[in-house]
Enzyme design. Structure first.
Site, PDB file in Angstrom:
ATOM      1  N   CYS A 146       0.699  -1.041  -0.001  1.00  0.00           N
ATOM      2  CA  CYS A 146      -0.130  -0.010  -0.102  1.00  0.00           C
ATOM      3  C   CYS A 146       0.932   1.214   0.032  1.00  0.00           C
ATOM      4  O   CYS A 146       0.329   2.281  -0.498  1.00  0.00           O
ATOM      5  CB  CYS A 146      -0.799  -0.154   1.155  1.00  0.00           C
ATOM      6  SG  CYS A 146       0.078  -0.223   2.960  1.00  0.00           S
ATOM      7  N   HIS A 196      -1.301   1.182   7.457  1.00  0.00           N
ATOM      8  CA  HIS A 196      -1.840   1.159   6.080  1.00  0.00           C
ATOM      9  C   HIS A 196      -1.654   2.514   5.503  1.00  0.00           C
ATOM     10  O   HIS A 196      -1.914   3.688   6.051  1.00  0.00           O
ATOM     11  CB  HIS A 196      -3.180   0.670   6.101  1.00  0.00           C
ATOM     12  CG  HIS A 196      -3.800   0.482   4.576  1.00  0.00           C
ATOM     13  ND1 HIS A 196      -3.529  -0.152   3.739  1.00  0.00           N
ATOM     14  CD2 HIS A 196      -4.964   1.131   4.249  1.00  0.00           C
ATOM     15  CE1 HIS A 196      -4.119   0.055   2.579  1.00  0.00           C
ATOM     16  NE2 HIS A 196      -5.149   0.859   2.836  1.00  0.00           N
TER      17      HIS A 196
END
Length: 1050
Positions: A466, A868
């Site tokens: 990510c 994330h």
């Protein structure tokens, strides 16, 4: 020769000496040898390869075999014959067993040497038979994986003919069923998983080459997992009565086309030959597969089979399986790697099991501990799963009311979580019961859709990638940069820029909902980044831009060198290349036509001035940058600052000077493309007591009048950092504020020939096209030796005006050098007049250059090693004044000569700007998922989700002349982008055709179904109340609902 070599390798001579002699033996392979001599060398090298007692002898054997086999191919062909290979496979070699993987290594090396010889065909026929025999003997994972590697490299050795090929696939399935891991340590488990992946990969290749073998192989798979233990024992050589088919069979599921799910499940559930006991056994073992770490789509097949059984009203099987496995499935929720699949299966089991509370009450005792664990975890993915689990629990408690003694602890544990409405609960329950399943077998497959309504393409998370996805989307949404990349003519070039162009082309033109950037990831990943581990997106961005910059400079140097090839000899060419490389290194300020694309788009200049406070001489230096790293302002009480960031301040006239006691940079060495603010607070500071400025040894060099103003400055510092919410404007002001170098950080003045207190100032003298700002949120904790995250909320102005000070005359020094010896006689004069370059009459007032916010990369989590990343980006048409909302009154960075702080809160003006914001102008890129959002969501992200904080900001300069003219005659522009080159367009066209074929096949498959019911527990679509940083199904997993296959991010 063979006797000499044999004596040498077994002698006690030093290893370097033996290597020298071996090298000469290898080099002598080119000399003619008799057939007997060749055979002796081949026999010796074979013995060394297979029976060498140490790695050196085995390496010597491989080198000699390869060298002599290459130069004496006919003799080696006679040696490496059918009899030798058959003997090795059936009897081994001496004490070496025929089941040792080294045998297959040797055979593979021999096949490479005689590939062009006629006799290799005979060996291929032999190996086709022997390969089938080997898999029938149930080889262990290492041997089976080695055999599959050989067959993958030499597909001519695969059994030919439908009968033999089918038998090979079926026996290989049974071999996988016997796999067992031989260890429990992580390294052993990883090796085991890789071996299983190698074997299942070969099966996939065979299925793809011979589609007729797929269905019988799946029938064999079902026969294995549906058989009772006694039947399995008859088909195996295992004598352990507790034998169970290995969960490694789960590795095959990911290779079964999802389009076959409807046909296969209907065939299984309606086949009268499949007994209920066999179906129960098979379904239970498939549920066990949820624990396989790399299994994909297992939950999809399990749910499809559950729905298929409900469609044909085989409720007895469903009840038995649910009661047997519901606790096991619930326990899988403790493991993040398999949590998404387990949650999908759990939700379907509970919501469909509506005739009795028995299944739900089996897991009730375990719910509270799991909820508390998720809360302690505090990670966005855990929060997302907790929200889904809470909604599921509320549905169950609503349906089975009347058990307050069981439910009160659960209600207390989830009291602070959102509760679904009664209407939503009723709708979910009505759609999920077994009795609501259509007899025509509804599919639980997620919809195979094209691009979302946003028209943007997501990026598939390849395993903790990510950090790359968020950066790539931000770069792609930098319109001018994207257009320049797409317009480059890079045919025949295998550069990183070419791969970026390929990725941008697919993001712009593919019809898929999400694209997998595997090639670009492997090419752009920094070598020190551990694969499948979370990394710092800012570090990746700097590495990527630096790679692209250096690559272009190198290509330009090589291109220039090639043009002079006809007039220069080899030596002069080398000297010219070195000269050009030095020119590139020493003169980063090239002309516009010579600057790299990265410099044109992201390059700016910063001038650093250091003024000795004793003799008033000045040193100046210009540095190029591609991003500015902004440290957070110190705490409001400067006296209480710990050893993390020791700062003192001093006021002269009406401007503020800040002082840092800087020691070692957090990263060890600051990259040249990254300028950290005053050393930043994100540094390891020298430990020791904090002394007042007046107690420094050389404090007498500073006037008393200056020292008396320290207290006044502290009041101003509190104005800077005492606000509830900092803004990017504050951090930039802090970055550009003067700094006093004192104490351990004193400046060595060449004029004074000693360490002196000095004042350091920084000025931006050349603005970039795209301004990249990194907020230094990760500070090093020397006690715990970890990087902690600063979770302070920072207000993001939509419009930012950057002060750029352009001098009226040029510096008399070369770029990157220091100008020394400038004196300032009058301390009381204005700072702008004092900090002027040598030979300049005056320094121009800063010009306020307007910038518009383009992208924001958000980090969700509490440390740089986990969490994330996702990004917000604004849809802009490119360079020009369009979209610019001029709000210079409060958002500009004003000159420090006038005032350091703006008079009006940036948030107030931002709210005014939002009134003029175009609808659907902002996008949220969360891996494979792209949704519409708004600037309000960007501004409020940290206040709503405290661990989600802006990390990297992209600002686009307005009124720029760097943009493209979209009225070009070179071809059709799509959405302002340049036309693609033919090879890129061909690749995209081919992939889009493949995608349409997949859609058509899916449509034909689903046409066999009647009205289907969604198995999603939560409705699809982005719920603005869900944290975008969530890595669960409603976050970046690429879809919504429990049926979505998630992926590990933490």
């Amino acid at each position: 020769m063979d006797k000499i070599l044999e004596g040498l390798v077994s002698s006690s001579h030093p290893l370097p000496l033996k290597r020298v002699i071996v090298r000469r033996v290898v080099e002598s392979a080119e000399t003619p040898l008799s057939q007997a001599q060749c055979r002796a060398m081949f026999a010796l090298s074979t013995r060394l390869v297979l029976q060498g007692p140490d790695p050196f002898q085995r390496q010597v054997g491989r080198q000699v075999l390869e060298a002599y086999g290459r130069y004496h191919r006919d003799e080696f062909e006679a040696f490496f014959n059918r009899g030798l290979v058959l003997g090795l496979l059936q009897r081994g070699y001496g004490e070496l067993s025929n089941r040792d993987p080294a045998i297959l290594d040797y055979i593979q090396a021999g096949l490479r040497l005689i590939m062009s010889c006629p006799s290799v065909l005979e060996l291929f026929e032999l190996l086709q038979v022997e390969a089938l025999r080997l898999v029938c003997e149930r080889p262990a994972p290492p041997l089976c994986a080695r055999l599959c590697q050989l067959l993958g490299d030499f597909p001519q050795c695969l059994p030919r003919g439908r009968k033999l090929s089918l038998a090979f696939c079926q026996q290989l399935v049974r071999s996988i069923a016997h796999f067992q891991s031989q260890g429990s340590r992580e390294a052993e488990l990883r090796l085991y998983v890789s071996q299983v992946t190698q074997v299942s990969g070969l099966l996939r290749s065979v299925w793809k080459a011979e589609p007729d073998t797929l269905l019988p192989s799946l029938q064999e798979l079902f026969a294995v997992i549906s058989a009772a233990v006694s039947y399995v024992m008859l088909c195996s050589t295992i004598t352990d009565t507790s034998f169970e088919p290995s969960v490694a069979l789960a590795s095959l599921v990911q290779h079964i086309p999802l389009q076959m799910i409807t046909v296969l499940i209907r065939s299984l559930t309606t086949d009268p030959n499949v007994k209920d006991a066999s179906m129960t056994q098979a379904l239970c073992r498939m549920i066990d597969w949820l624990s396989w770490p790399l299994a994909q789509h297992v939950e999809t097949w399990v749910i499809a089979l559950l729905k298929g059984l409900a469609a044909v009203q085989k409720f007895t099987i469903l009840i038995d399986v649910t009661l047997l496995k519901i606790e096991l499935v619930f326990n899988r929720l403790w493991f993040p790697l398999v949590r998404p699949g387990a949650l999908a299966v759990l939700s379907h089991m509970l919501l469909s099991f509506q005739h009795s509370p028995e299944a739900f009450h089996l897991i009730v005792p375990h719910v509270v501990s799991l909820v508390h664990s998720f809360k302690r975890d505090g990670l966005p993915s855990s929060t997302a799963f907790l929200m889904q689990l809470t909604e599921l629990i509320h549905c169950m408690m609503y349906h089975y009311s009347g058990f307050p003694e069981l439910y009160e602890p659960i209600l207390e544990a989830v009291k602070d979580m959102p509760k679904p409405t009664e209407e939503k609960i009723k709708m979910i329950l009505s759609q999920s019961a077994w009795t609501s399943q259509s007899s025509s077998l509804p599919s639980c497959l997620s919809r195979l859709s094209g691009k979302s309504e946003t028209g943007k393409t997501g990026l598939i998370n390849l395993g903790n990638t990510c950090y790359m996805n968020s950066v790539i989307q931000a770069l792609f949404m930098a319109t001018d940069f994207r257009r320049h990349v797409l317009s480059l003519n890079l045919n025949g070039c295998n550069s990183l820029m070419r791969k970026l162009q390929h990725l941008f082309a697919f993001l712009a033109h593919t019809q898929r909902e999400a694209y997998a950037p595997r090639i670009f990831f492997e090419a752009s990943r920094p070598p020190w980044f551990t694969p499948r581990s979370q990394q710092d997106c800012s570090e990746y961005l700097r590495f990527l831009l630096d790679r692209l910059h250096e690559e272009e400079r190198t290509l330009k140097a090589l291109s220039s060198t090639k043009t002079s090839e006809t007039i220069m000899n080899e030596e002069s060419q080398t000297q010219e290349a070195v000269r050009k490389a030095q020119v590139f290194a020493e003169a980063p300020c090239m002309g516009s036509e010579e600057r790299t694309l990265i410099e044109k788009m992201f390059g700016g200049k910063l001038k650093t001035t250091i003024c000795c406070l004793n003799c008033k001489s000045m040193s100046q230096k210009e540095e190029a940058f591609t991003d500015l790293s902004l440290a957070f302002c110190p705490p409001t009480s400067l006296e209480s600052v710990g050893p993390k960031c020791v700062e003192r301040s001093e006021v002269k006239d009406d401007y503020m000077v800040q002082t840092n006691a800087l020691a070692t940079s957090l990263a060890g060495e600051t990259p040249p493309s990254n300028l950290e603010a005053n050393g930043g607070c994100d540094t390891i500071m020298n430990e020791g007591t904090i002394k007042e400025f007046s107690t420094e040894p050389n404090s007498e060099n500073t006037t008393n009048s200056e020292l008396n103003k320290v207290e006044d400055n502290r009041d101003m510092s509190q104005r800077l950092v005492g606000k509830n919410t900092l803004s990017v404007t504050d951090l930039l002001n802090y970055f550009l504020a003067p700094e006093i170098l004192s104490g351990d950080n004193k400046y060595y003045c060449e004029k004074c020939a000693s360490l002196q207190n000095a004042e350091k100032t920084m000025q931006i003298i050349e603005e970039p096209e795209y301004l990249i700002l990194t907020l230094l949120r990760f500070s090093y904790d020397p006690k715990c030796h970890i990087r902690r995250k600063i979770l302070d909320n920072v207000s993001l102005p939509l419009v930012l005006e950057l002060p750029v000070k352009r001098a009226t005359s040029h510096l008399s020094v070369g770029s990157g050098g220091w100008s020394v010896g400038v004196e300032i006689s009058d301390i009381g004069e204005n700072l702008a007049k004092k900090l002027k370059p040598s030979g300049a009459d005056e320094v121009a007032c800063p010009q306020l250059v307007p910038y518009m916010l383009s992208s924001v990369v958000v980090h969700s989590g509490v440390s740089s090693e986990s969490g994330h990343y996702y990004s917000y980006a604004r849809n802009v048409t490119g360079s020009g004044p369009s979209g610019l909302c001029h709000q210079s009154t409060a958002l500009s960075l004003v000159s420090r000569q006038d005032k350091l702080l703006t008079e009006e809160s940036p948030c107030t003006v931002v709210e005014n700007e939002l009134d003029t914001e175009m609808p659907r102008e902002w996008f949220l890129f969360n891996d494979s998922r792209v949704t519409f959002t708004s600037f309000q969501s960007v501004q409020k992200i940290t206040s709503r989700f405290p661990k989600d904080t802006a990390y990297v900001l992209f600002y686009k300069r307005q009124n720029s002349t760097c943009g493209f003219n979209t009225n070009t005659a070179n071809g059709l522009w799509v959405n302002g982008d340049p036309p693609l080159q033919k090879d890129l367009m061909d690749a995209i066209t081919k992939d889009n055709k493949l995608y349409l074929q997949e859609q058509e096949l899916s449509a034909r498959t689903q046409a066999l179904q009647a009205a289907s019911t969604s198995c999603s527990f939560r409705p699809n679509g982005f719920d603005d109340n869900d944290p975008p940083g969530s890595c669960g199904p409603t976050g970046g997993g690429g879809g919504g609902g429990f049926s979505t296959v998630g992926r590990l991010v933490f």
